[in-house]
Design a protein around this motif. Structure first.
Motif, PDB file in Angstrom:
ATOM      1  N   LYS B 410       0.840  -1.209   0.000  1.00 40.78           N
ATOM      2  CA  LYS B 410       0.000   0.000   0.000  1.00 40.78           C
ATOM      3  C   LYS B 410       0.873   1.257   0.000  1.00 40.78           C
ATOM      4  O   LYS B 410       0.577   2.244  -0.670  1.00 40.78           O
ATOM      5  CB  LYS B 410      -0.917  -0.023   1.235  1.00 40.78           C
ATOM      6  N   GLU B 411       1.969   1.156   0.737  1.00 41.78           N
ATOM      7  CA  GLU B 411       2.890   2.306   0.796  1.00 41.78           C
ATOM      8  C   GLU B 411       3.461   2.584  -0.605  1.00 41.78           C
ATOM      9  O   GLU B 411       3.724   3.731  -0.962  1.00 41.78           O
ATOM     10  CB  GLU B 411       3.999   1.963   1.796  1.00 41.78           C
ATOM     11  N   HIS B 412       3.617   1.543  -1.411  1.00 43.05           N
ATOM     12  CA  HIS B 412       4.219   1.688  -2.743  1.00 43.05           C
ATOM     13  C   HIS B 412       3.169   2.045  -3.817  1.00 43.05           C
ATOM     14  O   HIS B 412       3.541   2.400  -4.951  1.00 43.05           O
ATOM     15  CB  HIS B 412       4.947   0.386  -3.118  1.00 43.05           C
ATOM     16  N   VAL B 417       5.186  -0.501  -9.595  1.00 43.28           N
ATOM     17  CA  VAL B 417       4.553  -1.811  -9.489  1.00 43.28           C
ATOM     18  C   VAL B 417       4.937  -2.454  -8.153  1.00 43.28           C
ATOM     19  O   VAL B 417       6.117  -2.561  -7.836  1.00 43.28           O
ATOM     20  CB  VAL B 417       4.965  -2.731 -10.651  1.00 43.28           C
ATOM     21  N   ALA B 418       3.930  -2.835  -7.395  1.00 46.45           N
ATOM     22  CA  ALA B 418       4.164  -3.619  -6.176  1.00 46.45           C
ATOM     23  C   ALA B 418       4.043  -5.095  -6.533  1.00 46.45           C
ATOM     24  O   ALA B 418       3.082  -5.499  -7.186  1.00 46.45           O
ATOM     25  CB  ALA B 418       3.126  -3.260  -5.116  1.00 46.45           C
ATOM     26  N   LEU B 419       5.039  -5.885  -6.139  1.00 54.43           N
ATOM     27  CA  LEU B 419       4.988  -7.340  -6.345  1.00 54.43           C
ATOM     28  C   LEU B 419       4.803  -8.007  -4.984  1.00 54.43           C
ATOM     29  O   LEU B 419       5.264  -7.494  -3.962  1.00 54.43           O
ATOM     30  CB  LEU B 419       6.281  -7.837  -6.983  1.00 54.43           C
ATOM     31  N   GLU B 437      -6.172   0.285  -3.694  1.00 56.67           N
ATOM     32  CA  GLU B 437      -6.758   1.195  -4.696  1.00 56.67           C
ATOM     33  C   GLU B 437      -5.949   1.125  -5.986  1.00 56.67           C
ATOM     34  O   GLU B 437      -5.605   2.143  -6.591  1.00 56.67           O
ATOM     35  CB  GLU B 437      -6.841   2.627  -4.156  1.00 56.67           C
ATOM     36  N   SER B 438      -5.641  -0.098  -6.362  1.00 58.02           N
ATOM     37  CA  SER B 438      -4.815  -0.358  -7.536  1.00 58.02           C
ATOM     38  C   SER B 438      -5.471  -1.459  -8.362  1.00 58.02           C
ATOM     39  O   SER B 438      -6.461  -2.052  -7.938  1.00 58.02           O
ATOM     40  CB  SER B 438      -3.417  -0.839  -7.110  1.00 58.02           C
ATOM     41  N   THR B 439      -4.889  -1.714  -9.512  1.00 56.68           N
ATOM     42  CA  THR B 439      -5.363  -2.798 -10.358  1.00 56.68           C
ATOM     43  C   THR B 439      -4.431  -3.994 -10.171  1.00 56.68           C
ATOM     44  O   THR B 439      -3.208  -3.828 -10.144  1.00 56.68           O
ATOM     45  CB  THR B 439      -5.338  -2.359 -11.837  1.00 56.68           C
ATOM     46  N   ALA B 467       2.487 -11.911  -7.926  1.00 53.11           N
ATOM     47  CA  ALA B 467       1.549 -11.063  -8.658  1.00 53.11           C
ATOM     48  C   ALA B 467       1.981  -9.616  -8.497  1.00 53.11           C
ATOM     49  O   ALA B 467       2.807  -9.283  -7.632  1.00 53.11           O
ATOM     50  CB  ALA B 467       0.135 -11.260  -8.136  1.00 53.11           C
ATOM     51  N   GLY B 468       1.429  -8.755  -9.343  1.00 53.31           N
ATOM     52  CA  GLY B 468       1.773  -7.341  -9.275  1.00 53.31           C
ATOM     53  C   GLY B 468       0.531  -6.487  -9.293  1.00 53.31           C
ATOM     54  O   GLY B 468      -0.523  -6.913  -9.763  1.00 53.31           O
ATOM     55  N   SER B 469       0.673  -5.282  -8.745  1.00 50.34           N
ATOM     56  CA  SER B 469      -0.432  -4.335  -8.836  1.00 50.34           C
ATOM     57  C   SER B 469       0.120  -2.945  -9.069  1.00 50.34           C
ATOM     58  O   SER B 469       1.284  -2.663  -8.756  1.00 50.34           O
ATOM     59  CB  SER B 469      -1.272  -4.352  -7.569  1.00 50.34           C
ATOM     60  N   ALA B 470      -0.705  -2.097  -9.631  1.00 52.52           N
ATOM     61  CA  ALA B 470      -0.297  -0.718  -9.913  1.00 52.52           C
ATOM     62  C   ALA B 470      -1.528   0.119 -10.195  1.00 52.52           C
ATOM     63  O   ALA B 470      -2.605  -0.420 -10.476  1.00 52.52           O
ATOM     64  CB  ALA B 470       0.637  -0.684 -11.113  1.00 52.52           C
TER      65      ALA B 470
END
Lengths: 473, 473
Positions: B410-412, B417-419, B437-439, B467-470
């Protein structure tokens, strides 16, 4: 499966387009077709060449397909010319759009609002751009692949802006010369006419058109060049500041060529065996056919075929080897259908004697050359193209008749282009069209030498012009 | 006039697109833009390269824009995915059409009814075609040139058909490798994700996507590869006869790249002075600036500039000489804005010493070379591109963080991209999306090495996947 004779032109053309794998005609919307891989390769070579001609002094751009109704409706004559054949987008998703969007039937009304922004001073002129795009016409007449379409997939349209009418006229001449070069290289003969007032481009001052005579005697319009004067500039407020600080309307031209150039290429050169293509534009320029007999040096023959293929490819040729299981006759049939200009046979005797057995698609006569002289083949293929061009030229000229009377012109109607003296009056033009059941193509401006016989074929008054008429596509 | 700093990415991008003359954004329809001549030259170089990659083992075709409603509506999932964003043509001229026509948002439903006719037996497989066309989406979100469009002008879509699922999977891998090569050459770094079930292409079995990280930390999807399995084959009845005489549904793939590749090229390499372009793709590869002082050998300097221009052109470079009246600083500004990779200054001392003063766009450091060593410039420009690629790669990697906890992720959020480890369950995926609040971009499949930390960042159960989110465009 069997191609009809070319004398049955319409059937021959439709069947050839499909069996030679130019277009698939089975798309489930009337007047809309699919470019197949082989056809697309032909299109690429022809349009790459067209692009190279334009790139000399035009810049390529890409304007949108969708034109808002208010822009499209600005030029009154223009919209009258197109209102029956414009497709309208009215919905986005499940919503009705606030502003209806026209699919461009041609791009003047998409481009000129932006020219209004691009052109500020005389230093911005001349401006010469072109684009190659799809355009749409809701054709209600009989449609036909490459000739009468609802989606014209390959419309090259150029648009230029100039400071004076004189410069616009010069540009019209340059565009005509560019199109001459294009069609001359394709070996498509043409007549150039200035269209009568009632048949010019909607919104133009005048229109010059390239017409070719198809095998059935009807003419096909294959290119147009329009001098727009200040008509569109006034509508879209395209003004520039002169060196003296005045603000004047710019003068414009536009000119277009569509995939009808491919239709003409196919129709004019083809024969009873299928496509005949100029060397430069053929998707496959040579087919190598290994002539194999059981146990007789199969490997050496295939090796030789590969060597010859590489050698030709080094010279920039597109080559295939047909080592399929088909009989030689079936192979000949297949590659003749596709218009491959050069066929090379290699069998045991060719390997032994270090020769190649060659034949050109258009005359099919076999001859032998020493394999060491393979570098001469390109030149021979070019000379062969010259013969192709010459033949097409003769074909057209045989179908043009200078007519001294309306009876003579009527006798020639449907067989090609009738030429005659014309006074230039609309009433005489209309009478010609009615009596000949033909279209008045306009005043002859190039492509064929003819002098006015001095009097109008209808009113017998002084005729400054040679005009032509024909049944048209 | 002054370009905003790149840290204000959104403003910088919009301003640069326009002032560097890539697109004109003033076309009077939302989400629809004009390719200007300079922008189109960039597009041509990038797409000519993309085409050359596909031509290795695909054939180019061209299918129609207009899709009849009944074909478009056949594949239920597909239509659900697109129904909110399809433009509909409802009128031709003044008449209402019998059958509404969709503007293709992508071409599966235009192409596959024809594949049904083209494919008869296993000998027709594999079939691999592609086309470069305009497609349409009725975007209701905020639109932006090159990124979120209503007319996507430059959609390269490939479609392949295979006998088995294994072959389709192999093709997916080949397509991924082709796209890797494409983006590697452009110097656009990427991560490859398998999209979660709820975000795959409508009608696909699974979707792999290339994402790049933009300067503002949001990701941009720049390419997708879909394994369609037999889903569309069943809908459009695409069957083939096997060697044993059975009839089976074919397996299909499709994969696409749009002008977002140009958006990424501009966004990733550009700097506060404007465009930075890899040498190979720059519309203008070198600018020669004659440094002229009054009366001091003007003629010799101009002559030298012309010689150097010809010399570079012989090597295939696109070169301009800027002999305008602008001050040197203004000239530098102009050509830096346009991303010209190589600047060459020639003044009296360069002529006298037979040298050239050279600088590269990305570091702007001037250095001197002997004019005789001009042939080394191409190699130097290529090496310079390697540095550009390396820099972009580092930029992306700095914005990827492997996160051990949801708090860290969440901080990132919003910074790249957070993995993290993911068990693969939809419920955990949804929770990630909500809390960050990312995809959820999906399961990491390439472009970056990371090992799963072993447990799911949400449920702490076994996590086979990274997995990744951004935040995304």
């Amino acid at each position: 499966m069997e191609l009809p004779e070319k004398t049955r032109f319409s059937e021959w053309f439709n069947e050839l387009i499909f069996t030679a794998e130019i277009m698939d005609v089975r798309y489930p919307v009337k007047g809309i077709y699919v470019w197949m891989p082989f056809g697309f390769k032909l299109r690429r070579k022809v349009y790459d060449y067209l692009r190279s001609l334009l790139d000399r002094d035009h810049e390529e751009v890409l304007f949108p397909l969708l034109i808002p109704e208010h822009e499209f409706m600005k030029e009154a004559e223009h919209i009258r010319g197109f209102e029956d054949e414009v497709y309208w987008v009215t919905h986005g998703g499940l919503e009705e759009l606030d502003v209806k969007l026209a699919l461009r039937p041609t791009s003047e009304t998409a481009i000129y609002p932006i020219f209004n922004l691009w052109i500020r001073t005389h230093a911005d002129l001349p401006l010469k751009v072109y684009q190659i795009v799809n355009v749409f016409r809701y054709e209600t007449k009989h449609t036909r692949p490459l000739i009468r379409l609802r989606e014209v997939t390959s419309f090259k349209e150029a648009h230029t802006v100039h400071a004076t009418m004189e410069e616009a006229e010069n540009q019209v001449e340059k565009a005509v010369n560019l199109y001459r070069e294009f069609f001359d290289t394709l070996g498509i003969p043409y007549l150039i006419f200035q269209r009568p007032e009632w048949d010019k481009f909607p919104g133009a001052v005048y229109t010059l058109a390239f017409d070719t005579i198809m095998p059935d005697g009807k003419t096909l319009q294959i290119g147009t060049v329009h001098n727009l004067g200040t008509n569109f500039a006034e509508t879209f407020d395209i003004k520039f500041e002169t060196p003296d600080g005045d603000h004047e309307y710019a003068c414009q031209t536009c000119y277009g060529i569509s995939e009808r150039c491919i239709a003409a290429l196919i129709a004019i050169h083809g024969d009873n065996s299928g496509l005949v293509l100029p060397f430069r534009f053929a998707p496959i320029q040579a087919v190598i056919i290994p002539v194999l007999f059981k146990g007789e040096g199969r490997e050496r023959i295939m090796e030789r075929a590969e060597e010859i293929k590489s050698e030709l490819e080094r010279r920039g040729w597109d080559v295939v080897i047909d080592d399929s299981e088909l009989r030689p006759g079936a192979k000949y049939y297949r590659w003749e259908l596709k218009g491959v200009p050069v066929r090379i046979e290699i069998g045991p005797s060719e390997v032994e004697n270090n020769t190649l057995t060659v034949s050109f698609r258009n005359d099919k006569k076999k001859f032998e050359i020493e394999a060491d002289k393979i570098h001469e083949l390109t030149g021979m293929a070019m000379e062969n193209d010259d013969r192709l061009r010459e033949k097409s030229r003769r074909f057209m000229e045989e179908r043009i008749r200078m007519c001294g009377s309306i009876e003579e012109a009527k006798e020639h109607a449907g067989k090609g282009v009738a030429l005659f003296g014309w006074c230039g009056k609309t009433s005489c033009g209309e009478e010609i069209e009615n009596r000949l059941e033909s279209t008045l193509l306009g005043i002859l401006k190039g492509g064929y030498n003819a002098e006015s016989p001095g009097e109008c074929v209808v009113c017998h008054e002084n005729a400054p012009y040679v005009a032509g008429s024909a049944r048209t596509y």
